[in-house]
Design a protein around this motif. Structure first.
Motif, short mmCIF file in Angstrom:
data_model
loop_
_atom_site.label_atom_id
_atom_site.label_comp_id
_atom_site.label_asym_id
_atom_site.label_seq_id
_atom_site.Cartn_x
_atom_site.Cartn_y
_atom_site.Cartn_z
N PHE A 122 39.14 128.36 9.77
CA PHE A 122 38.98 126.96 9.37
C PHE A 122 40.80 126.42 9.03
O PHE A 122 41.43 127.48 8.83
CB PHE A 122 38.68 127.00 7.81
N LEU A 148 40.61 118.73 6.98
CA LEU A 148 40.12 119.92 7.17
C LEU A 148 39.22 120.09 8.30
O LEU A 148 38.60 119.31 8.96
CB LEU A 148 39.06 120.09 5.84
N GLY A 159 37.09 122.62 10.91
CA GLY A 159 36.21 123.69 11.15
C GLY A 159 36.61 124.77 12.38
O GLY A 159 37.56 124.37 13.15
N SER A 204 32.77 120.51 8.04
CA SER A 204 34.11 120.34 8.62
C SER A 204 34.07 120.89 10.17
O SER A 204 35.08 120.58 10.77
CB SER A 204 35.09 121.56 7.93
N GLY A 243 35.29 117.98 11.76
CA GLY A 243 36.79 117.21 10.96
C GLY A 243 36.47 116.57 9.73
O GLY A 243 35.73 115.48 10.00
N ILE A 244 37.25 116.42 8.71
CA ILE A 244 36.99 115.82 7.65
C ILE A 244 38.39 115.16 7.28
O ILE A 244 39.27 116.08 6.97
CB ILE A 244 36.25 116.30 6.62
N LYS A 263 35.82 110.19 2.05
CA LYS A 263 36.16 111.11 3.09
C LYS A 263 35.59 110.60 4.20
O LYS A 263 34.49 109.67 4.27
CB LYS A 263 35.88 112.69 2.77
N GLN A 275 34.09 111.53 8.59
CA GLN A 275 34.35 112.80 9.53
C GLN A 275 34.64 112.09 10.81
O GLN A 275 34.27 111.00 11.22
CB GLN A 275 32.60 113.14 9.41
#
Length: 260
Positions: free
Chosen positions: A13, A41, A43, A93, A96-97, A139, A141
């Motif tokens: 991560f 963030l 993944g 994540s 992607g966040i 947030k 994505q």
């Protein structure tokens, strides 16, 4: 973080915080701009790249990058009920966040301290960061889902080279023959390879990237739709309107009204 950054991916991560600098980022099939305070963030195995285009107030471009194991959510410690929101966030994540926060002072301080910490102090800092992230309501994505099969993983470096070609040429024009040449393949072989490894055709991927750029510009700038059409890689306004509506369910002008 540099102006010659390259698209890459890894098992861990990653939490990426922009302390200073302005530029473009790519996360999966998503391309957009970044600036100071940007917090994302990522993944495991998610292709990404941050490309610096300018500085702010003469400051040296700088980001704080934090990595932690992809196996963290499988540990016994993370099975505690108190950490289930963190586990849910980490599972999201994989696309992607981007976290939208008005005041990043606390997060910046924790990340700065973590950058010089080790052992238990680092882990405590990570838990503090998780506690801050789950409290952020706004947030976004970023990417469409990425194929994480073993077939994709074995060819991830090749696919990343294709993503990088698109990243570098999306505005002036992406050509199938040039993309195929990146992998030293004939166009027909390249098309079969890309579809098998990613689950989508090359042109489907390019269209998603273009629409993603356009949606970002429509939401966050006052640029004319004609200008956004060309900046997102289209040379025909009618085609731009058609593909945007097909992907987003609204015309560009109707989509912009959501954010006004």
């Amino acid at each position: 973080m540099s102006s010659d950054a390259r698209i890459h991916s890894h098992k861990n991560f990653e939490l990426n915080y922009i302390a200073s600098g302005v530029g473009r980022r790519i996360v999966g099939d998503h391309i957009s701009g970044f600036k100071r305070g940007d917090l994302v963030l990522l993944g495991p195995d998610l292709p990404h790249c941050w490309e610096v285009l300018d500085t702010e107030n003469g400051e040296q471009p700088m980001c704080i990058v934090t990595h932690f194991s992809e196996n963290i959510i499988d540990s016994d410690f993370f099975q505690m009920p108190e950490l289930q929101k963190v586990v849910a966030l980490l599972k999201l994540s994989h696309r992607g966040i981007r976290f939208k926060i008005a005041d990043d002072t606390e997060i910046r301080q924790i990340l700065t301290e973590m950058s010089v910490s080790q052992g238990l102090e680092y882990y405590i800092g990570l838990l503090k960061i998780f506690n801050s992230l789950i409290k952020i309501e706004e947030k976004e994505q970023l990417s469409n889902p990425i194929n994480r099969s073993s077939v994709f993983s074995k060819n991830i470096e090749k696919v990343n080279k294709v993503y990088e070609y698109v990243f570098q040429h999306i505005q002036e024009g992406v050509r199938l023959e040039e993309a195929a040449a990146v992998l030293n393949m004939a166009p027909s072989s390249f098309c079969r390879f890309f579809k098998k490894k990613t689950g989508q055709t090359f042109m489907e991927y390019v269209k998603k990237v273009r629409v993603g750029i356009a949606a970002k510009l429509l939401a966050e700038t006052d640029k004319q739709i004609t200008q956004i059409c060309f900046e997102s890689g289209y040379n025909n306004l009618a085609n731009f309107n058609h593909y945007f509506k097909a992907n987003m369910g609204k015309t560009p002008s109707d989509y912009r009204k959501i954010f006004r």
